[in-house]
Write a protein that holds these residues in place. Structure first.
Motif, PDB file in Angstrom:
ATOM      1  N   LYS A  73       0.823  -1.195   0.000  1.00 45.70           N
ATOM      2  CA  LYS A  73       0.000   0.000   0.000  1.00 45.70           C
ATOM      3  C   LYS A  73       0.862   1.252   0.000  1.00 45.70           C
ATOM      4  O   LYS A  73       0.498   2.253  -0.615  1.00 45.70           O
ATOM      5  CB  LYS A  73      -0.905  -0.024   1.225  1.00 45.70           C
ATOM      6  N   ASN A  74       2.009   1.208   0.681  1.00 45.40           N
ATOM      7  CA  ASN A  74       2.921   2.349   0.723  1.00 45.40           C
ATOM      8  C   ASN A  74       3.484   2.643  -0.664  1.00 45.40           C
ATOM      9  O   ASN A  74       3.636   3.806  -1.039  1.00 45.40           O
ATOM     10  CB  ASN A  74       4.062   2.100   1.700  1.00 45.40           C
ATOM     11  N   ASN A  75       3.844   1.596  -1.407  1.00 39.50           N
ATOM     12  CA  ASN A  75       4.375   1.775  -2.756  1.00 39.50           C
ATOM     13  C   ASN A  75       3.331   2.398  -3.680  1.00 39.50           C
ATOM     14  O   ASN A  75       3.652   3.247  -4.500  1.00 39.50           O
ATOM     15  CB  ASN A  75       4.845   0.438  -3.331  1.00 39.50           C
ATOM     16  N   LYS A  76       2.084   1.937  -3.548  1.00 41.25           N
ATOM     17  CA  LYS A  76       1.005   2.460  -4.379  1.00 41.25           C
ATOM     18  C   LYS A  76       0.747   3.938  -4.034  1.00 41.25           C
ATOM     19  O   LYS A  76       0.585   4.779  -4.923  1.00 41.25           O
ATOM     20  CB  LYS A  76      -0.257   1.625  -4.152  1.00 41.25           C
ATOM     21  N   LEU A  77       0.737   4.260  -2.765  1.00 37.66           N
ATOM     22  CA  LEU A  77       0.529   5.631  -2.305  1.00 37.66           C
ATOM     23  C   LEU A  77       1.691   6.523  -2.751  1.00 37.66           C
ATOM     24  O   LEU A  77       1.485   7.654  -3.214  1.00 37.66           O
ATOM     25  CB  LEU A  77       0.380   5.650  -0.782  1.00 37.66           C
ATOM     26  N   LEU A  78       2.897   6.036  -2.655  1.00 39.64           N
ATOM     27  CA  LEU A  78       4.073   6.774  -3.092  1.00 39.64           C
ATOM     28  C   LEU A  78       4.031   7.022  -4.598  1.00 39.64           C
ATOM     29  O   LEU A  78       4.353   8.127  -5.065  1.00 39.64           O
ATOM     30  CB  LEU A  78       5.346   5.992  -2.706  1.00 39.64           C
TER      31      LEU A  78
END
Length: 142
Positions: free
Chosen positions: A2-7
């Motif tokens: 989820k962090n990668n997608k948000l980034l």
């Protein structure tokens, strides 16, 4: 994950905002104060120019010169003022020439320097505009 997608979403938004800002800057500069300075047409030059008829006077070197000028101003108002000040302009020309020797007025560089000197002196008396260029039309040095 989820962090990668948000980034990735934040990075895409940042690039999009930067591109929109760059395009906006280019558009603003193009359509506002970043206008190119256009040179006047020959008709505009002639409308704002004054002819100084032939003047014959002595030089400091005991030679004499017969010379005429065309003086370009920056506006019709300046032209009208210059036409009224023609006696002052002729006086400036005669006084400046009385200080010159024949060799001071020979060659391209010397004539260009003299044109610039006259421009500066004439601009000192102008109130409605300014002289843009002084052209020597008919120099005859004897």
């Amino acid at each position: 994950m989820k962090n990668n997608k948000l980034l990735m979403i934040m990075l895409i938004m940042l690039v999009a905002i930067t591109l929109v800002g760059a395009v906006a800057l280019v558009v603003v500069l193009k359509f506002t104060g970043a206008e190119e300075h256009k040179e006047p047409t020959i008709d505009e030059v002639l409308e704002a120019s004054v002819d100084i008829p032939q003047i014959t006077t002595n030089l400091a070197s005991n030679d004499y010169i017969r010379i005429s000028f065309k003086i370009q101003t920056d506006s019709k108002e300046a032209k009208e003022e210059l036409e009224k000040r023609d006696f002052q302009v002729k006086n400036i020309i005669i006084l400046e020439l009385s200080e010159k020797k024949a060799e001071d007025l020979q060659g391209k560089e010397a004539l260009l320097k003299f044109e610039e000197e006259l421009k500066v002196k004439i601009n000192e008396i102008m109130q409605e505009g300014e002289v843009v260029k002084v052209y020597i039309i008919e120099p005859l040095l004897q």
